[in-house]
Design an enzyme around this catalytic site. Structure first.
Site, PDB file in Angstrom:
ATOM      1  N   GLU A 199       0.837  -1.200   0.000  1.00 47.75           N
ATOM      2  CA  GLU A 199       0.000   0.000   0.000  1.00 47.75           C
ATOM      3  C   GLU A 199       0.877   1.257   0.000  1.00 47.75           C
ATOM      4  O   GLU A 199       0.616   2.219  -0.743  1.00 47.75           O
ATOM      5  CB  GLU A 199      -0.904  -0.015   1.237  1.00 47.75           C
ATOM      6  CG  GLU A 199      -1.726   1.231   1.445  1.00 47.75           C
ATOM      7  CD  GLU A 199      -2.208   1.340   2.878  1.00 47.75           C
ATOM      8  OE1 GLU A 199      -2.432   2.482   3.319  1.00 47.75           O
ATOM      9  OE2 GLU A 199      -2.344   0.311   3.560  1.00 47.75           O
ATOM     10  N   ASP A 230       0.824   3.858  -3.188  1.00 46.40           N
ATOM     11  CA  ASP A 230       0.465   5.260  -3.004  1.00 46.40           C
ATOM     12  C   ASP A 230       1.420   6.163  -3.783  1.00 46.40           C
ATOM     13  O   ASP A 230       1.003   7.109  -4.467  1.00 46.40           O
ATOM     14  CB  ASP A 230       0.501   5.595  -1.509  1.00 46.40           C
ATOM     15  CG  ASP A 230       0.259   7.067  -1.232  1.00 46.40           C
ATOM     16  OD1 ASP A 230      -0.862   7.543  -1.474  1.00 46.40           O
ATOM     17  OD2 ASP A 230       1.197   7.736  -0.764  1.00 46.40           O
ATOM     18  N   ASP A 265      -7.151   1.311   0.515  1.00 43.20           N
ATOM     19  CA  ASP A 265      -5.837   0.731   0.834  1.00 43.20           C
ATOM     20  C   ASP A 265      -5.538  -0.467  -0.065  1.00 43.20           C
ATOM     21  O   ASP A 265      -4.397  -0.657  -0.512  1.00 43.20           O
ATOM     22  CB  ASP A 265      -5.799   0.294   2.297  1.00 43.20           C
ATOM     23  CG  ASP A 265      -5.815   1.472   3.265  1.00 43.20           C
ATOM     24  OD1 ASP A 265      -5.609   2.613   2.817  1.00 43.20           O
ATOM     25  OD2 ASP A 265      -6.048   1.240   4.471  1.00 43.20           O
ATOM     26  N   GLU A 291      -4.402   0.627  -3.521  1.00 46.72           N
ATOM     27  CA  GLU A 291      -3.003   1.034  -3.542  1.00 46.72           C
ATOM     28  C   GLU A 291      -2.069  -0.160  -3.436  1.00 46.72           C
ATOM     29  O   GLU A 291      -1.020  -0.199  -4.094  1.00 46.72           O
ATOM     30  CB  GLU A 291      -2.739   2.020  -2.410  1.00 46.72           C
ATOM     31  CG  GLU A 291      -3.411   3.371  -2.622  1.00 46.72           C
ATOM     32  CD  GLU A 291      -3.193   4.342  -1.478  1.00 46.72           C
ATOM     33  OE1 GLU A 291      -3.262   5.555  -1.717  1.00 46.72           O
ATOM     34  OE2 GLU A 291      -2.960   3.886  -0.331  1.00 46.72           O
TER      35      GLU A 291
END
Length: 231
Positions: A44, A48, A117, A120
């Site tokens: 994650e 991102d 989440d 990502e």
């Protein structure tokens, strides 16, 4: 479980361990007494950064006359939690998620933060598995329409914030909301909200929670102002 995701996006993982990790929620890892590093939180973190790079490049190239502040604001709307959760729903990522029983029972599989989440984490896994081009293909297939539609017509689903910003251009007091009615049994209520600006009703909406009703009222108000929003 992640085979559904592969089929939907036309993407096949070379390293299936990465895919397994991307879909492993921390609650599942804890419940199964797995190494905590085997859950999707590290992916994650990576996803991102990859997402921000891809979106930033696309906005920079597509909007050569948009100043830095506007680019930053638009990017933030595109990659906000609500926007990513909706993309995750489009890809049915929640169905592929390995999640703990307690988290499952509390609605975690459909929770906005969990879905965002997971999106990502999956992007991070795609990047590690097949590089930036594969990650870019995934992101742009999902976000191109939103980017082309432009910052005025994309809210990321946070209609209240978008409406507040629009109204405050001409009225510093902004928008307020009133719940004008509620109906139905306690376990299945429907609320009706109105959005108010300059003492006038500018939008009316409904929802299964007060927050949902207010967002719908803001959505209706933006539509009446000429925003090109999807129903």
């Amino acid at each position: 479980m992640f085979k559904e995701f592969e089929k939907k996006l036309g993407f096949k993982f070379k390293n299936t361990d990465l895919a397994e990790q991307a879909f492993t929620h921390s609650s599942y890892a804890h419940e199964k007494k797995m190494d905590p590093l085997k859950c999707n939180e590290r992916l994650e973190f990576l996803g991102d950064a990859v997402l921000e790079l891809i979106i930033s490049e696309k906005l920079y190239l597509y909007y050569p006359n948009l100043p830095e502040g506007e680019l930053t604001k638009f990017r933030a709307t595109l990659v906000c939690e609500g926007s990513l959760a909706r993309k995750a729903l489009e890809m049915d990522l929640g169905k592929c998620l390995y999640i703990g029983k307690g988290e499952e029972m509390s609605g975690g599989r459909g929770r906005e933060s969990t879905l965002a989440d997971t999106f990502e984490a999956v992007l991070g896994a795609v990047f590690l598995d097949q590089g930036i081009e594969a990650a870019q293909k995934m992101v742009l297939e999902l976000f191109d329409d939103d980017i082309v539609r432009g910052p005025k017509n994309f809210t990321g689903g946070d209609y209240k914030t978008a409406l507040q910003e629009e109204v405050q251009k001409t009225d510093k007091d902004g928008v307020s909301y009133d719940i004008v009615s509620e109906s139905g049994p306690a376990h299945d209520k429907t609320f009706v909200a109105i959005a108010i600006a300059s003492a006038n009703e500018i939008g009316r909406g409904s929802g299964k929670s007060k927050k949902e009703a207010e967002q719908d009222a803001a959505f209706k108000a933006l539509k009446s102002m000429g925003f090109d929003l999807e129903d």
